[in-house]
Design a protein around this motif. Structure first.
Motif, PDB file in Angstrom:
ATOM      1  N   UNK A 202       0.812  -1.217   0.000  1.00 22.86           N
ATOM      2  CA  UNK A 202       0.000   0.000   0.000  1.00 22.86           C
ATOM      3  C   UNK A 202       0.843   1.264   0.000  1.00 22.86           C
ATOM      4  N   UNK A 203       2.049   1.204   0.571  1.00 20.91           N
ATOM      5  CA  UNK A 203       2.908   2.385   0.626  1.00 20.91           C
ATOM      6  C   UNK A 203       3.323   2.858  -0.759  1.00 20.91           C
ATOM      7  N   UNK A 204       3.285   1.962  -1.743  1.00 29.62           N
ATOM      8  CA  UNK A 204       3.624   2.335  -3.107  1.00 29.62           C
ATOM      9  C   UNK A 204       2.384   2.528  -3.973  1.00 29.62           C
ATOM     10  N   UNK A 205       1.217   2.671  -3.323  1.00 30.02           N
ATOM     11  CA  UNK A 205       0.030   3.122  -4.029  1.00 30.02           C
ATOM     12  C   UNK A 205       0.112   4.627  -4.255  1.00 30.02           C
ATOM     13  N   UNK A 222      -5.444  11.718  -8.475  1.00 24.78           N
ATOM     14  CA  UNK A 222      -4.001  11.655  -8.206  1.00 24.78           C
ATOM     15  C   UNK A 222      -3.174  12.347  -9.279  1.00 24.78           C
ATOM     16  N   UNK A 223      -2.036  12.879  -8.834  1.00 26.87           N
ATOM     17  CA  UNK A 223      -1.037  13.419  -9.767  1.00 26.87           C
ATOM     18  C   UNK A 223      -0.140  12.316 -10.317  1.00 26.87           C
ATOM     19  N   UNK A 224      -0.282  11.108  -9.778  1.00 19.22           N
ATOM     20  CA  UNK A 224       0.583   9.993 -10.182  1.00 19.22           C
ATOM     21  C   UNK A 224       1.761   9.785  -9.275  1.00 19.22           C
ATOM     22  N   UNK A 225       1.841  10.569  -8.195  1.00 17.25           N
ATOM     23  CA  UNK A 225       2.930  10.423  -7.234  1.00 17.25           C
ATOM     24  C   UNK A 225       2.584   9.342  -6.219  1.00 17.25           C
ATOM     25  N   UNK A 226       3.538   8.457  -5.977  1.00 17.45           N
ATOM     26  CA  UNK A 226       3.311   7.365  -5.024  1.00 17.45           C
ATOM     27  C   UNK A 226       3.620   7.831  -3.602  1.00 17.45           C
ATOM     28  N   UNK A 227       2.910   7.246  -2.636  1.00 19.02           N
ATOM     29  CA  UNK A 227       2.957   7.730  -1.257  1.00 19.02           C
ATOM     30  C   UNK A 227       4.362   7.686  -0.671  1.00 19.02           C
ATOM     31  N   UNK A 228       5.012   6.536  -0.729  1.00 18.75           N
ATOM     32  CA  UNK A 228       6.322   6.428  -0.097  1.00 18.75           C
ATOM     33  C   UNK A 228       7.372   7.218  -0.872  1.00 18.75           C
ATOM     34  N   UNK A 229       7.193   7.334  -2.186  1.00 23.25           N
ATOM     35  CA  UNK A 229       8.133   8.137  -2.955  1.00 23.25           C
ATOM     36  C   UNK A 229       8.008   9.622  -2.583  1.00 23.25           C
ATOM     37  N   UNK A 257      -0.801   0.017 -10.490  1.00 16.40           N
ATOM     38  CA  UNK A 257      -0.232   0.461 -11.766  1.00 16.40           C
ATOM     39  C   UNK A 257      -1.149   1.415 -12.526  1.00 16.40           C
ATOM     40  N   UNK A 258      -2.303   1.748 -11.951  1.00 16.62           N
ATOM     41  CA  UNK A 258      -3.243   2.643 -12.627  1.00 16.62           C
ATOM     42  C   UNK A 258      -3.770   3.670 -11.642  1.00 16.62           C
ATOM     43  N   UNK A 259      -3.852   4.917 -12.074  1.00 17.91           N
ATOM     44  CA  UNK A 259      -4.447   5.969 -11.254  1.00 17.91           C
ATOM     45  C   UNK A 259      -5.337   6.842 -12.131  1.00 17.91           C
TER      46      UNK A 259
END
Length: 365
Positions: A202-205, A222-229, A257-259
């Motif tokens: 989930x952290x990389x959602x 979403x802007x496409x930015x992943x949470x942990x990143x 892989x989709x937002x």
């Protein structure tokens, strides 16, 4: 029954697409052209020849005790399988492990007639030539100094948690978590430790940080930015570190892989665990070397198996991210315990996984 580690362990090179991306970033790329020996002017003899070295140095091969939690917590029994810290750690040392990551500091009170102390655990580590390389504990301001005391008693250089810094999908919550972790990380550094967090998928959602707001004023797209990143950028690289769980990272690749972008359009963005680590490899001192069989019909896309028995390419992963001497690989398999029907299963899986980890090889000139 598990398949042969020889048939399952894949020693592959990076795909053309991944190699191009890695090369463009100025990172090491596994060769995909003619065999390395074809360029060896010594033709296999003399100073130009290749030499084989362990991909994961023996001193950096570890295990998180969650994998054998059934035997750490077991009461004395007549199964013949080790139980409690003293017996289990001795067996892990016999297998070959050099490092231990903790998942709690308790064992069954019937072993000593009371709970074991961190100082007593430290003596067991020392007696067996083992080093504590980290822990999954609760990270919060109220108890952090106490947890640092325990970590220092056990001789750790890293202190961490098995949970994400926040389960939220919103920037504000990750900002607040970053403020806390920067402060706690600074405290840890003053005492000679690195603070780290461990990921699940989930952290990389994707963050919800764009588009129309909901009734509570929160973004819905979403802007496409992943949470942990996002958290990477909000935390100070001097104070906050990471332990990638390789299995959960590949589950994230399968699931997240989709937002939906700010305009309501579905966008595809494939997560790449290697390209996540390689540009910031020194922020990842620890890894969970956890393997899985592909199972696309299941929600996670994989099922856990002993290291080297599954489809995750650890050879490629650890070779491409570099800094082999710096990284610590802790074997984990959440499903290792066999219950009353097979009380020795988790220790047996620890042996299989250590052997397969030790057989990963890198070739150097």
């Amino acid at each position: 029954m598990f398949k042969s580690p020889v048939s399952r362990r894949q020693i592959l090179t990076a795909s053309a697409g991944a190699a191009a991306a890695i090369g463009a970033a100025g990172l090491p790329v596994l060769a995909t052209g003619s065999p390395a020996l074809a360029h060896d002017k010594g033709h296999g003899h003399g100073p130009g020849k290749l030499r084989a070295e362990p991909l994961i140095p023996s001193r950096n091969r570890g295990i998180i005790l969650y994998s054998v939690r059934d035997r750490i917590s077991a009461a004395p029994d007549d199964s013949g399988v080790p139980y409690g810290f003293e017996r289990v750690l001795a067996r892990l040392a016999e297998i070959g492990y050099k490092e231990i990551e903790f998942a709690g500091y308790n064992q069954h009170t019937s072993i000593l007639g009371r709970q074991i102390t961190p100082a007593e655990i430290r003596k067991i580590l020392d007696d067996n030539g083992l080093v504590a390389n980290g822990t999954h504990t609760s990270i919060n301001a109220a108890t952090f100094e106490q947890q640092l005391d325990i970590a220092q008693t056990l001789g750790m250089k890293h202190i961490g948690t098995g949970s994400d810094p926040t389960g939220s999908a919103y920037r504000a919550d990750w900002d607040a978590a970053a403020d806390l972790w920067n402060e706690l990380g600074r405290t840890a550094r003053k005492r000679g430790l690195k603070l780290y967090t461990h990921n699940h998928d989930a952290a990389y959602g994707f963050l919800l940080d764009a588009g129309p707001l909901d009734a509570n004023g929160r973004p819905t797209r979403s802007s496409g930015l992943r949470k942990l990143e996002y958290f990477f950028g909000q935390t100070d690289e001097r104070y906050v570190f990471f332990e990638m769980d390789v299995y959960w990272a590949y589950v994230a690749r399968f699931k997240h892989h989709t937002y939906v972008d700010a305009r309501g359009n579905a966008k595809e963005d494939l997560f790449d665990p290697i390209l996540t680590v390689a540009p910031r490899t020194e922020r990842f001192p620890l890894f969970h070397a956890k393997d899985g069989d592909r199972a696309p019909a299941q929600a996670n896309g994989y099922t856990m198996v002993p290291l080297g028995e599954g489809d995750i390419n650890f050879q490629q992963f650890f070779e491409v991210i570099g800094r082999q001497d710096y990284h610590h690989a802790n074997w984990e398999q959440d499903s290792a315990p066999g219950g009353t029907a097979n009380p020795g299963q988790s220790i047996d899986f620890a042996g299989i996984s250590y052997r397969n980890m030790s057989e990963l090889t890198i070739y150097r000139r």
